[in-house]
Design a protein around this motif. Structure first.
Motif, PDB file in Angstrom:
ATOM      1  N   HIS A   9       0.796  -1.240   0.000  1.00  0.00           N
ATOM      2  CA  HIS A   9       0.000   0.000   0.000  1.00  0.00           C
ATOM      3  C   HIS A   9       0.821   1.280   0.000  1.00  0.00           C
ATOM      4  CE1 HIS A   9      -3.277  -2.668   0.555  1.00  0.00           C
ATOM      5  NE2 HIS A   9      -3.194  -2.801   1.858  1.00  0.00           N
ATOM      6  N   PRO A  30      -6.213   1.303   1.807  1.00  0.00           N
ATOM      7  CA  PRO A  30      -7.125   2.055   2.669  1.00  0.00           C
ATOM      8  C   PRO A  30      -7.454   3.421   2.071  1.00  0.00           C
ATOM      9  CG  PRO A  30      -5.451   0.973   3.991  1.00  0.00           C
ATOM     10  CD  PRO A  30      -5.056   0.769   2.553  1.00  0.00           C
ATOM     11  N   LYS A  81      -7.062   2.932  13.452  1.00  0.00           N
ATOM     12  CA  LYS A  81      -6.692   1.525  13.555  1.00  0.00           C
ATOM     13  C   LYS A  81      -5.290   1.344  12.980  1.00  0.00           C
ATOM     14  CE  LYS A  81     -11.488  -0.021  12.949  1.00  0.00           C
ATOM     15  NZ  LYS A  81     -12.426  -0.784  12.091  1.00  0.00           N
ATOM     16  N   ASP A  82      -4.621   0.261  13.377  1.00  0.00           N
ATOM     17  CA  ASP A  82      -3.269   0.006  12.870  1.00  0.00           C
ATOM     18  C   ASP A  82      -3.243  -0.012  11.347  1.00  0.00           C
ATOM     19  OD1 ASP A  82      -2.217  -0.093  15.386  1.00  0.00           O
ATOM     20  OD2 ASP A  82      -2.092  -2.282  15.482  1.00  0.00           O
ATOM     21  N   THR A  83      -4.260  -0.614  10.737  1.00  0.00           N
ATOM     22  CA  THR A  83      -4.289  -0.711   9.279  1.00  0.00           C
ATOM     23  C   THR A  83      -4.482   0.644   8.606  1.00  0.00           C
ATOM     24  OG1 THR A  83      -6.661  -1.202   9.419  1.00  0.00           O
ATOM     25  CG2 THR A  83      -5.141  -3.078   9.240  1.00  0.00           C
ATOM     26  N   VAL A  90       3.974  -1.949   5.813  1.00  0.00           N
ATOM     27  CA  VAL A  90       3.888  -3.414   5.916  1.00  0.00           C
ATOM     28  C   VAL A  90       4.675  -4.033   4.766  1.00  0.00           C
ATOM     29  CG1 VAL A  90       2.338  -5.392   5.990  1.00  0.00           C
ATOM     30  CG2 VAL A  90       1.615  -3.199   6.977  1.00  0.00           C
TER      31      VAL A  90
END
Length: 296
Positions: A9, A30, A81-83, A90
């Motif tokens: 991402h 995201p 959120k972590d994401t 990542v």
């Protein structure tokens, strides 16, 4: 440095004085990342760097920003959120050695330019905010920001009678001292403007003409959070907001009491529309309707 580390991402480009984060555009990326597109983060805006195991065969390189250095993270106030954290990269687990190399390089750069105490807050924003103009639809109105003023235009289908009585609102940046953002991913999310010298803002955001409330499908993170960050940065730049070292006085609120029956009826009607459209399940509809009726 000057190297590039491509992850899931996002891609981080390591420059002599900063890290340029470029976010991918794609269906799995995201929406907040897509909205941000790219961010340049000076080394002095970072407090530390960590590398830890991720999920399903990944590792996570996390650059931790200093308090007060990024208006986006200050507005988020730990609610992401972590994401959805733009400071997390990542990577596949097989790239752990390479990630550790870059983590060490970045730590060395931070040690050279950053504060000795990683808890020391920045005295100004070091990461640029999302640029204006910005706008989004909340449950009860449309919020717009042109860089100089914030405007709220109420929707008849969602705005409370208190907001209709107050009329559409416009707030110049010098009138404000801060912004309060409560994530739409939790119950009763909202965006509230904190006004200078105002000690009587209602407790409930749906009664406050200086706030818009979120709801299912309204005020999503990728729209409302960049908006909040841009307003917060403008307030800080104008000099009307509190300094980093100052602790703002709490804003007293009016007793909430019972809600206006007309407000409850509007909320239930809108809830019914969401239910008919298949956006709310039968159980969610029944539970929320009972909750609203209990407030009468």
């Amino acid at each position: 440095m000057g190297d590039v580390l491509a992850g899931i991402h996002a891609t981080w480009e390591f420059e002599s004085d900063s890290v340029l984060i470029r976010f991918e555009r794609g269906i799995r990326t995201p929406k907040l990342f897509q909205a941000l597109r790219e961010r340049r983060v000076p080394h002095e805006a970072l407090a530390s760097v960590t590398l830890s195991p991720g999920k399903r065969g990944t590792v996570v390189l996390h650059a931790v920003p200093r308090a007060g250095a990024d208006p986006l993270m200050e507005a988020a106030a730990g609610q992401l959120k972590d994401t959805g954290d733009p400071y997390r990269l990542v990577l596949p687990a097989e790239r752990e050695t390479l990630a550790e190399y870059y983590a060490d390089e970045l730590r060395a750069a931070i040690a050279t330019t950053g504060p000795l105490d990683e808890k020391e807050p920045a005295d100004r924003y070091l990461v640029d905010p999302p640029p204006a103009p910005l706008h989004f639809k909340a449950y009860d109105g449309k919020a717009s920001f042109d860089g100089a003023k914030v405007s709220f235009r109420w929707f008849w289908t969602g705005a409370s009678s208190a907001k209709w009585k107050a009329g559409d609102q416009r707030f110049g940046v010098p009138e404000l001292c801060g912004v309060e953002w409560r994530s739409p991913e939790v119950f009763d999310g909202y965006l509230r403007l904190l006004r200078r010298g105002d000690r009587q803002q209602p407790a409930q955001a749906d009664h406050d003409p200086a706030a818009v409330v979120f709801g299912l499908g309204y005020g999503p993170v990728h729209e409302s959070l960049p908006f909040a960050a841009a307003v917060l940065a403008a307030v800080r730049t104008s000099g009307s907001g509190p300094t980093v070292d100052a602790v703002p006085a709490p804003v007293p609120v009016m007793a909430s009491g019972r809600r206006d029956p007309a407000d409850i009826a509007d909320r239930i009607r809108h809830l019914g529309e969401l239910h008919e459209a298949g956006l709310v399940t039968d159980d969610e509809f029944s539970a929320k309707k009972a909750e609203l009726l209990a407030e009468l």
